[in-house]
Scaffold this motif. Structure first.
Motif, PDB file in Angstrom:
ATOM      1  N   THR A   1       0.854  -1.186   0.000  1.00  0.00           N
ATOM      2  CA  THR A   1       0.000   0.000   0.000  1.00  0.00           C
ATOM      3  C   THR A   1       0.891   1.238   0.000  1.00  0.00           C
ATOM      4  OG1 THR A   1      -0.115   0.146   2.411  1.00  0.00           O
ATOM      5  CG2 THR A   1      -1.810  -1.187   1.307  1.00  0.00           C
ATOM      6  N   VAL A   2       0.312   2.369  -0.429  1.00  0.00           N
ATOM      7  CA  VAL A   2       1.074   3.616  -0.508  1.00  0.00           C
ATOM      8  C   VAL A   2       0.339   4.728   0.236  1.00  0.00           C
ATOM      9  CG1 VAL A   2       1.863   5.443  -2.074  1.00  0.00           C
ATOM     10  CG2 VAL A   2       2.198   3.048  -2.687  1.00  0.00           C
ATOM     11  N   LEU A   3       1.106   5.451   1.040  1.00  0.00           N
ATOM     12  CA  LEU A   3       0.634   6.670   1.678  1.00  0.00           C
ATOM     13  C   LEU A   3       1.487   7.810   1.146  1.00  0.00           C
ATOM     14  CD1 LEU A   3      -0.952   8.370   3.737  1.00  0.00           C
ATOM     15  CD2 LEU A   3       0.755   7.696   5.449  1.00  0.00           C
ATOM     16  N   LEU A   4       0.840   8.764   0.463  1.00  0.00           N
ATOM     17  CA  LEU A   4       1.521   9.948  -0.046  1.00  0.00           C
ATOM     18  C   LEU A   4       1.377  11.049   0.996  1.00  0.00           C
ATOM     19  CD1 LEU A   4       0.055   9.806  -3.650  1.00  0.00           C
ATOM     20  CD2 LEU A   4       2.394   9.207  -2.974  1.00  0.00           C
ATOM     21  N   LEU A   5       2.502  11.578   1.438  1.00  0.00           N
ATOM     22  CA  LEU A   5       2.506  12.565   2.515  1.00  0.00           C
ATOM     23  C   LEU A   5       3.206  13.839   2.081  1.00  0.00           C
ATOM     24  CD1 LEU A   5       2.163  13.368   5.565  1.00  0.00           C
ATOM     25  CD2 LEU A   5       4.412  12.300   5.923  1.00  0.00           C
ATOM     26  N   THR A   6       2.592  14.968   2.359  1.00  0.00           N
ATOM     27  CA  THR A   6       3.271  16.248   2.209  1.00  0.00           C
ATOM     28  C   THR A   6       3.165  16.975   3.547  1.00  0.00           C
ATOM     29  OG1 THR A   6       3.564  18.223   0.832  1.00  0.00           O
ATOM     30  CG2 THR A   6       1.283  17.554   1.281  1.00  0.00           C
ATOM     31  N   VAL A   7       4.273  17.579   3.946  1.00  0.00           N
ATOM     32  CA  VAL A   7       4.338  18.264   5.232  1.00  0.00           C
ATOM     33  C   VAL A   7       4.761  19.710   4.991  1.00  0.00           C
ATOM     34  CG1 VAL A   7       5.369  18.314   7.535  1.00  0.00           C
ATOM     35  CG2 VAL A   7       5.015  16.111   6.384  1.00  0.00           C
ATOM     36  N   ALA A   8       3.955  20.630   5.496  1.00  0.00           N
ATOM     37  CA  ALA A   8       4.260  22.046   5.393  1.00  0.00           C
ATOM     38  C   ALA A   8       4.698  22.563   6.753  1.00  0.00           C
ATOM     39  CB  ALA A   8       3.025  22.815   4.923  1.00  0.00           C
ATOM     40  N   GLU A   9       5.661  23.451   6.726  1.00  0.00           N
ATOM     41  CA  GLU A   9       6.059  24.089   7.978  1.00  0.00           C
ATOM     42  C   GLU A   9       4.965  25.042   8.418  1.00  0.00           C
ATOM     43  OE1 GLU A   9      10.060  25.299   8.810  1.00  0.00           O
ATOM     44  OE2 GLU A   9      10.718  24.409   6.913  1.00  0.00           O
ATOM     45  N   ARG A  10       4.770  25.136   9.726  1.00  0.00           N
ATOM     46  CA  ARG A  10       3.765  26.039  10.274  1.00  0.00           C
ATOM     47  C   ARG A  10       4.184  27.493  10.097  1.00  0.00           C
ATOM     48  NH1 ARG A  10       3.483  22.141  15.018  1.00  0.00           N
ATOM     49  NH2 ARG A  10       1.608  20.956  14.572  1.00  0.00           N
ATOM     50  N   PHE A  11       3.194  28.377  10.125  1.00  0.00           N
ATOM     51  CA  PHE A  11       3.454  29.812  10.050  1.00  0.00           C
ATOM     52  C   PHE A  11       4.146  30.261  11.334  1.00  0.00           C
ATOM     53  CE2 PHE A  11       2.404  34.270  10.734  1.00  0.00           C
ATOM     54  CZ  PHE A  11       2.716  34.817   9.492  1.00  0.00           C
ATOM     55  N   HIS A  12       5.166  31.078  11.179  1.00  0.00           N
ATOM     56  CA  HIS A  12       5.886  31.619  12.328  1.00  0.00           C
ATOM     57  C   HIS A  12       5.805  33.143  12.279  1.00  0.00           C
ATOM     58  CE1 HIS A  12       7.572  27.720  13.362  1.00  0.00           C
ATOM     59  NE2 HIS A  12       7.787  27.549  12.073  1.00  0.00           N
ATOM     60  N   VAL A  13       5.388  33.753  13.365  1.00  0.00           N
ATOM     61  CA  VAL A  13       5.250  35.205  13.412  1.00  0.00           C
ATOM     62  C   VAL A  13       6.587  35.884  13.151  1.00  0.00           C
ATOM     63  CG1 VAL A  13       4.623  37.173  14.855  1.00  0.00           C
ATOM     64  CG2 VAL A  13       3.274  35.075  14.964  1.00  0.00           C
ATOM     65  N   PHE A  14       7.657  35.352  13.722  1.00  0.00           N
ATOM     66  CA  PHE A  14       8.991  35.918  13.534  1.00  0.00           C
ATOM     67  C   PHE A  14       9.790  35.018  12.603  1.00  0.00           C
ATOM     68  CE2 PHE A  14       7.633  37.350  17.762  1.00  0.00           C
ATOM     69  CZ  PHE A  14       7.611  38.711  17.509  1.00  0.00           C
ATOM     70  N   ALA A  15       9.366  34.967  11.353  1.00  0.00           N
ATOM     71  CA  ALA A  15       9.978  34.075  10.379  1.00  0.00           C
ATOM     72  C   ALA A  15      11.086  34.775   9.614  1.00  0.00           C
ATOM     73  CB  ALA A  15       8.930  33.575   9.403  1.00  0.00           C
ATOM     74  N   LEU A  16      12.053  33.980   9.188  1.00  0.00           N
ATOM     75  CA  LEU A  16      13.105  34.478   8.313  1.00  0.00           C
ATOM     76  C   LEU A  16      12.912  34.005   6.881  1.00  0.00           C
ATOM     77  CD1 LEU A  16      16.194  33.962  10.634  1.00  0.00           C
ATOM     78  CD2 LEU A  16      14.920  36.067  10.206  1.00  0.00           C
ATOM     79  N   GLU A  17      12.023  33.008   6.678  1.00  0.00           N
ATOM     80  CA  GLU A  17      11.792  32.472   5.345  1.00  0.00           C
ATOM     81  C   GLU A  17      11.062  33.518   4.506  1.00  0.00           C
ATOM     82  OE1 GLU A  17      10.711  30.712   8.102  1.00  0.00           O
ATOM     83  OE2 GLU A  17      12.419  29.366   8.183  1.00  0.00           O
ATOM     84  N   ALA A  18      11.497  33.704   3.269  1.00  0.00           N
ATOM     85  CA  ALA A  18      10.925  34.728   2.400  1.00  0.00           C
ATOM     86  C   ALA A  18       9.432  34.520   2.176  1.00  0.00           C
ATOM     87  CB  ALA A  18      11.657  34.734   1.065  1.00  0.00           C
ATOM     88  N   ASP A  19       8.991  33.266   2.073  1.00  0.00           N
ATOM     89  CA  ASP A  19       7.572  33.018   1.812  1.00  0.00           C
ATOM     90  C   ASP A  19       6.685  33.336   3.003  1.00  0.00           C
ATOM     91  OD1 ASP A  19       8.538  30.856   3.263  1.00  0.00           O
ATOM     92  OD2 ASP A  19       7.298  29.387   2.231  1.00  0.00           O
ATOM     93  N   GLN A  20       7.251  33.528   4.180  1.00  0.00           N
ATOM     94  CA  GLN A  20       6.450  33.859   5.352  1.00  0.00           C
ATOM     95  C   GLN A  20       6.550  35.343   5.736  1.00  0.00           C
ATOM     96  OE1 GLN A  20       6.817  31.267   8.732  1.00  0.00           O
ATOM     97  NE2 GLN A  20       6.821  29.432   7.475  1.00  0.00           N
ATOM     98  N   LEU A  21       7.537  36.056   5.227  1.00  0.00           N
ATOM     99  CA  LEU A  21       7.722  37.456   5.607  1.00  0.00           C
ATOM    100  C   LEU A  21       6.567  38.357   5.164  1.00  0.00           C
ATOM    101  CD1 LEU A  21      11.529  38.022   4.961  1.00  0.00           C
ATOM    102  CD2 LEU A  21      10.347  37.953   7.165  1.00  0.00           C
ATOM    103  N   GLU A  22       5.990  38.078   4.008  1.00  0.00           N
ATOM    104  CA  GLU A  22       4.956  38.937   3.455  1.00  0.00           C
ATOM    105  C   GLU A  22       3.548  38.414   3.701  1.00  0.00           C
ATOM    106  OE1 GLU A  22       5.941  39.385  -0.646  1.00  0.00           O
ATOM    107  OE2 GLU A  22       7.839  40.367  -0.222  1.00  0.00           O
ATOM    108  N   GLU A  23       3.392  37.368   4.449  1.00  0.00           N
ATOM    109  CA  GLU A  23       2.103  36.714   4.628  1.00  0.00           C
ATOM    110  C   GLU A  23       1.513  36.965   6.001  1.00  0.00           C
ATOM    111  OE1 GLU A  23       0.635  34.205   2.451  1.00  0.00           O
ATOM    112  OE2 GLU A  23       2.298  33.451   1.286  1.00  0.00           O
ATOM    113  N   THR A  24       0.187  36.926   6.047  1.00  0.00           N
ATOM    114  CA  THR A  24      -0.516  36.884   7.325  1.00  0.00           C
ATOM    115  C   THR A  24      -0.766  35.407   7.614  1.00  0.00           C
ATOM    116  OG1 THR A  24      -2.716  36.914   6.321  1.00  0.00           O
ATOM    117  CG2 THR A  24      -1.680  39.067   6.802  1.00  0.00           C
ATOM    118  N   PRO A  25      -1.091  35.062   8.840  1.00  0.00           N
ATOM    119  CA  PRO A  25      -1.384  33.642   9.118  1.00  0.00           C
ATOM    120  C   PRO A  25      -2.477  33.074   8.216  1.00  0.00           C
ATOM    121  CG  PRO A  25      -1.093  34.823  11.177  1.00  0.00           C
ATOM    122  CD  PRO A  25      -1.085  35.861  10.074  1.00  0.00           C
TER     123      PRO A  25
END
Length: 145
Positions: free
Chosen positions: A32-56
């Protein structure tokens, strides 16, 4: 040999190759196969570019759409190979831990992941999720390059 295979994907073309390889293996051994994708949670004090311009809220919407697209593309690969796969999207502060916990909780006997092929000092400092899973998992890990 293998009965339950977890395939972790992030939606990249390298992950698509891991999905293809893992589902072909599952078909060959009747697993059997389980396909999994995991996203990092939103961080208020983030350094990642994709989180700097976003609201939760906007970040969650963006991540949900990306996860749906990622899992649909992976499911399509599995369908074309002739394998029924279940899908799961999770959010976690440490994706590698979520991958390992999910594999253990679902009684998977193999984890399949892609390697982004970083070597040398870059691999040491960046520390890919694949390397972290390899380092911490008691379950065998198949790395597709």
């Amino acid at each position: 040999m293998y009965k339950n295979i977890l395939i972790a994907t992030d939606g990249s073309s390298l992950s698509a190759r891991a999905v293809e390889h893992g589902t072909n293996l599952a078909k060959a051994v009747g697993a059997t196969v389980l396909l999994l994708t995991v996203a990092e949670r939103f961080h208020v004090f983030a350094l990642e570019a994709d989180q700097l311009e976003e609201t939760p809220a906007s970040f969650r919407e963006h991540i949900q759409k990306h996860a749906e697209r990622t899992l649909e593309e992976a499911s399509e690969i599995a369908r074309k190979i002739g394998v029924d796969a279940t899908t799961l999207h999770m959010e976690a502060d440490a994706p590698y831990q979520a991958i390992i916990r999910t594999a253990e909780g679902q009684r998977c006997d193999l984890i399949v992941m892609a390697s982004h092929g970083r070597g040398g000092v870059s691999a040491l400092f960046l520390g890919s999720e694949t390397m972290k899973v390899l380092s911490h998992s008691k379950i065998p890990v198949l790395v597709v390059r």
